[in-house]
Design an enzyme around this catalytic site. Structure first.
Site, PDB file in Angstrom:
ATOM      1  N   SER A  61       0.828  -1.080   0.147  1.00 57.15           N
ATOM      2  CA  SER A  61      -0.336  -0.512  -0.090  1.00 57.15           C
ATOM      3  C   SER A  61       1.076   1.488  -0.124  1.00 57.15           C
ATOM      4  CB  SER A  61      -1.150   0.069   1.396  1.00 57.15           C
ATOM      5  OG  SER A  61      -0.071   0.516   2.163  1.00 57.15           O
TER       6      SER A  61
ATOM      7  N   GLY B 125       3.874   2.698   2.050  1.00 56.56           N
ATOM      8  CA  GLY B 125       5.188   2.400   1.477  1.00 56.56           C
ATOM      9  C   GLY B 125       5.843   3.815   1.919  1.00 56.56           C
TER      10      GLY B 125
ATOM     11  N   GLU C  20       6.219  -0.532  -5.013  1.00 59.38           N
ATOM     12  CA  GLU C  20       5.617  -0.400  -5.409  1.00 59.38           C
ATOM     13  C   GLU C  20       4.395  -0.541  -5.325  1.00 59.38           C
ATOM     14  OE1 GLU C  20       6.130  -0.160  -9.033  1.00 59.38           O
ATOM     15  OE2 GLU C  20       7.909  -1.131  -9.505  1.00 59.38           O
TER      16      GLU C  20
ATOM     17  N   CYS D 191      -3.174  -4.695  -8.479  1.00 60.50           N
ATOM     18  CA  CYS D 191      -2.809  -3.004  -8.166  1.00 60.50           C
ATOM     19  C   CYS D 191      -2.979  -2.257  -9.471  1.00 60.50           C
ATOM     20  CB  CYS D 191      -1.259  -2.705  -7.784  1.00 60.50           C
ATOM     21  SG  CYS D 191      -0.455  -3.187  -5.975  1.00 60.50           S
TER      22      CYS D 191
HETATM   23  C1  SIN Z   1       0.602  -6.670  -7.828  1.00 64.25           C
HETATM   24  O1  SIN Z   1      -0.351  -6.006  -8.116  1.00 64.25           O
HETATM   25  O2  SIN Z   1       1.225  -5.701  -7.679  1.00 64.25           O
HETATM   26  C2  SIN Z   1       1.255  -7.088  -9.557  1.00 64.25           C
HETATM   27  C3  SIN Z   1       0.619  -6.888 -10.253  1.00 64.25           C
HETATM   28  C4  SIN Z   1       1.481  -7.236 -11.701  1.00 64.25           C
HETATM   29  O3  SIN Z   1       2.207  -7.720 -11.259  1.00 64.25           O
HETATM   30  O4  SIN Z   1       0.817  -7.528 -12.892  1.00 64.25           O
END
Ligand code: SIN
Length: 504
Positions: free
Chosen positions: A251, A255, A272, A306
């Site tokens: 999150s 982060g 990320e 994400c």
């Molecule tokens: C993620 O949702 O953090 C990663 C998704 C992905 O690598 O495609």
């Protein structure tokens, strides 16, 4: 008398343990399977069935320090290994992952709840990072620079940064580890992996395969930690001067905490973080293609991704067509249930806090006038964590869901009139991970791609992830890139070398 190792094994769920030889219930430090120093443990449950899979050690600051000690000691020799050696090590690891793919997929479904088909896809995807970085390891080149005077040679060396802490999430328990660890090992770093408390088993299985692949002791360590210990363990990692890289996926909120904590000893940080992906359908789009992609993009891992489409924007002339076709596909294609069962396409949400949050966002929107086309409720008959795929329109800025990352099987569709307006709306947010748009107009494709404020774009494509891609975001979605040739950068130090006074 039972040794402590046998004692732990005896607690394991016997059925699962018989079925999965890679199901480990101890941490992995310095090449050894270990309990927590204080012997604390916590149970991990299958989110679909609520059955306890097994217990794992609840490791704390002391255990973290032991893992950092091991990684620091191992780095003294690992840093000097050749690229070819590390490439072969990664290749061995990759081969074992491929060999054990089916077992890894089943362990993943047990702990994460995603369907077996989705787990198999994740294992293939995750494995591909280790294969990729086994190849990249041999292409981490330095540079020779043109010197300003004839008696000098200028060069840039690339050296492993040191011990790396890899903190990974529950939504992709395999791929998020391999994307980080593959790069770290290729660069010559040693690692401490801290998987999510919800999904520790995949990381532990990977440690066993790394051991089998011939990784020297201390190069890969895995510490398991429950929610209550996680903040302290995270801080201990950030405070320890010997850890030179922190790579985190999770999150934005966490982060930012880690980023602040890493400031004191100026670590390299790769973050990320959260996204809130716009998915724009222009009137020139191939609508059937857009609908099919929307299904995959929105509902991958039951929306807990994400880079999932989070805000659909559909141009006025095609709004009705897109919405009704999407609704039809949602009702026809999605089969919820225990991911181990055949024909199940999607699993539950990961935990109670997640389903409560998703339901709260939906109820808030509906109570303020959003139109509910389907779903909008928990599916208690299937289990405590199942939520019906939900489609909402007429959502406005007074509703919490308007600006939030939903992380669940809920699609929100907005209508727009012009390209300028939709770009303004899509960009009017603090994060910028992925974005998607559908158009058959070439000029529009280049115009919109240039103006969208995100780190990754799918044009007429809803599934963009692969080892070759430079995964990462802009704004509050993070720092650094994973995968691609750039994935190793965060694990490398650049050293400039000036060789002077050369006599010719
Ligand atoms: C993620 O949702 O953090 C990663 C998704 C992905 O690598 O495609």
């Amino acid at each position: 008398m039972l040794s402590s190792k046998n004692l732990l094994t005896s607690i394991a769920s016997p059925g699962l343990r018989r079925e999965f030889s890679l199901l480990k219930n101890q941490g992995f430090i310095n090449g050894k399977w270990v309990a927590a120093q204080g012997n604390a443990k916590f149970e991990v449950v299958n989110p679909a069935t609520k059955a306890v899979i097994d217990s794992v050690p609840d490791m704390n600051i002391q255990d973290t320090k032991l893992a950092i000690d091991a990684a620091t000691e191992a780095f003294k020799t690992f840093r000097n290994t050749t690229a070819k050696y590390r490439a072969n090590l990664l290749r061995n690891w990759y081969n074992l992952m491929v060999q054990h793919s089916e077992e890894l997929a089943k362990i993943l479904t047990q702990e994460n709840g995603k369907s077996l088909a989705e787990s198999r896809a994740e294992i293939t995807y995750g494995n591909s990072f280790v294969e990729w970085f086994s190849e990249e390891a041999r292409r981490i080149n330095g540079e020779i620079l043109p010197a300003t005077t004839d008696n000098r040679k200028l060069m840039i060396l690339k050296q492993p940064a040191g011990v790396a802490a890899l903190i990974t999430p529950w939504n992709f328990p395999h791929a998020m580890i391999t994307r980080k660890a593959g790069a770290a090992i290729a660069a010559g770093c040693t690692c401490i992996i801290k998987p999510s408390e919800d999904t520790p088993f995949t990381g532990l299985a990977l440690a066993q395969l790394a051991d089998d692949a011939g990784f020297p002791a201390g190069v890969i360590n895995v510490i398991t930690t429950n929610t209550s210990n996680s903040p302290d363990v995270g801080k201990a990692i950030c405070d320890d001067k010997r850890v030179r890289v922190v790579s985190f996926t999770g999150s934005t909120q966490v982060g930012k905490i880690l980023y602040r904590q890493c400031a004191d000893n100026v670590k390299k940080v790769c973050l990320e973080l959260g996204g809130n992906a716009p998915f724009i359908v222009f009137e020139s789009a191939n609508i059937d293609l857009a609908v099919s992609s929307a299904m995959v993009c929105k509902f991958r891992n039951t929306g807990q991704t994400c880079i999932s489409a989070n805000r659909f924007y559909v141009q006025k002339n095609v709004f009705q067509e897109f919405t009704s076709k999407f609704l039809e596909r949602m009702q026809k294609d999605i089969v919820l249930g225990d991911g181990m069962k055949q024909n199940v396409t999607h699993g539950p949400l990961i935990k109670k806090s997640q389903i409560d949050m998703v339901d709260h966002l939906v109820q808030d929107a509906v109570s303020k006038g959003a139109k509910l086309h389907c779903g909008g409720k928990r599916l208690a008959d299937l289990g405590e964590l199942f939520y019906a795929p939900t489609l909402l329109t007429d959502v406005n800025e007074n509703m919490e869901i308007f600006a939030k990352e939903i992380f669940g099987p809920v699609a929100v569709i907005h209508q727009f009139e012009s390209e300028d307006q939709v770009l303004m709306d899509a960009n009017n947010i603090n994060v910028g991970l992925a974005g998607y748009f559908y158009s058959e107009n070439l000029s529009q494709i280049f115009r919109v791609a240039r103006k969208m404020e995100v780190g990754m774009i799918g044009v007429n494509e809803g599934l963009i992830s692969c080892a070759e891609a430079a995964f990462g975001g802009v704004k509050e979605s993070g720092l650094g890139r994973e995968g691609s040739k750039h994935g190793v950068d965060d694990f490398l130090d650049i050293k400039y070398l000036c060789l002077g006074n050369i006599q010719y």
